[in-house]
Write a protein that holds these residues in place. Structure first.
Motif, PDB file in Angstrom:
ATOM      1  N   LEU A 140       0.635  42.608  19.022  1.00 58.45           N
ATOM      2  CA  LEU A 140      -0.061  41.520  18.471  1.00 58.45           C
ATOM      3  C   LEU A 140      -1.529  41.375  18.709  1.00 58.45           C
ATOM      4  O   LEU A 140      -2.369  40.919  18.100  1.00 58.45           O
ATOM      5  CB  LEU A 140       0.855  40.039  18.690  1.00 58.45           C
ATOM      6  CG  LEU A 140       2.086  40.095  18.231  1.00 58.45           C
ATOM      7  CD1 LEU A 140       2.723  38.759  18.629  1.00 58.45           C
ATOM      8  CD2 LEU A 140       2.032  40.348  16.443  1.00 58.45           C
ATOM      9  N   PHE A 149       6.665  36.666  11.507  1.00 63.16           N
ATOM     10  CA  PHE A 149       6.082  37.942  11.608  1.00 63.16           C
ATOM     11  C   PHE A 149       5.893  38.602   9.921  1.00 63.16           C
ATOM     12  O   PHE A 149       5.109  39.256   9.601  1.00 63.16           O
ATOM     13  CB  PHE A 149       6.810  39.049  12.389  1.00 63.16           C
ATOM     14  CG  PHE A 149       6.131  40.194  12.475  1.00 63.16           C
ATOM     15  CD1 PHE A 149       4.923  40.582  13.413  1.00 63.16           C
ATOM     16  CD2 PHE A 149       6.933  41.223  11.749  1.00 63.16           C
ATOM     17  CE1 PHE A 149       4.449  41.793  13.284  1.00 63.16           C
ATOM     18  CE2 PHE A 149       6.371  42.643  11.958  1.00 63.16           C
ATOM     19  CZ  PHE A 149       5.077  42.732  12.796  1.00 63.16           C
ATOM     20  N   LEU A 200      -1.037  34.659  14.453  1.00 64.87           N
ATOM     21  CA  LEU A 200      -0.854  35.526  15.322  1.00 64.87           C
ATOM     22  C   LEU A 200      -0.792  34.713  16.622  1.00 64.87           C
ATOM     23  O   LEU A 200      -0.078  34.871  17.573  1.00 64.87           O
ATOM     24  CB  LEU A 200      -2.108  36.558  15.509  1.00 64.87           C
ATOM     25  CG  LEU A 200      -2.115  37.778  14.661  1.00 64.87           C
ATOM     26  CD1 LEU A 200      -3.396  38.392  14.589  1.00 64.87           C
ATOM     27  CD2 LEU A 200      -1.096  38.722  15.077  1.00 64.87           C
TER      28      LEU A 200
END
Length: 208
Positions: free
Chosen positions: A63, A115, A141
């Motif tokens: 990430l 996600f 994020l």
């Protein structure tokens, strides 16, 4: 009469020895149970907590790479978005195969949902401007990283709990082992006293 007394003593001695045997057997069984509990907890700490921390770190790193790439701070040699998605999906599958607490299960479910939303932003940028899209991705994020932080905190708490339970089981096991030794010593002394008393009494009867 004397023969009856001797028979009674033999029966009492056999009963005493049987009681000692059962006590030692029972404490040994309990001891084994606590030892297995400690062993199972230690295995769980490694397989479901230590390894999971590694999974969380790996996902967090992926990430972070995406976040850096979002602002053009990543070299071209970095994995593509599809490769990163595959990596995260593989790690999540391993994560789901571990022993999850209810809170952990809910957080992991939320993470997968968030996600998927992030993946949707990559596949369908819609009519948003680059600035708007970058802002949404950045917020998504950040939310995912916060989710990972909470999952990581659960691993620490669960590891601490399992370690405490293991130590408690080992302490009980140690206590039982000491009690076994104490009982054996007491019974041994008692048997020695009975034998000595009986021998002394027989000697007196013989002398008379």
């Amino acid at each position: 009469m004397a023969k009856s007394l001797n028979t009674a003593r033999r029966i009492n001695t056999i009963l005493a020895l049987a009681v000692v045997f059962l006590l030692v057997l029972a404490t040994n069984r309990i001891d084994q149970h606590h030892f297995k509990t400690a062993q199972a907890n230690m295995n769980e700490v490694f397989e479901d907590r230590v390894l999971v921390q590694d999974y969380i770190f790996s996902i967090s790193r992926e990430l972070h790479t995406r976040q850096m790439k979002l602002y053009g701070a990543v070299l071209q040699t970095t994995n593509s978005g599809s490769e990163q998605t595959e990596n995260v999906s593989q790690i999540l599958s391993k994560f789901e195969a571990t022993k999850l607490t209810p809170a952990e299960y809910n957080l992991l479910k939320q993470f997968k949902s968030d996600f998927s939303t992030l993946e949707g932003l990559d596949r369908n940028p819609s009519t948003q401007t680059d600035v708007q899209l970058r802002k949404r991705k950045s917020d998504q994020l950040a939310a995912l990283q916060q989710n990972l932080l909470e999952l990581s905190e659960i691993q620490v708490r669960e590891s601490r709990r399992l370690t405490r339970e293991s130590q408690k089981s080992l302490d009980v096991s140690n206590l039982l082992a000491n009690l076994e030794i104490f009982f054996l010593i007491v019974i041994g002394i008692a048997l020695q006293v009975l034998i000595f008393y009986k021998s002394k009494k027989l000697a007196k009867q013989s002398a008379a």
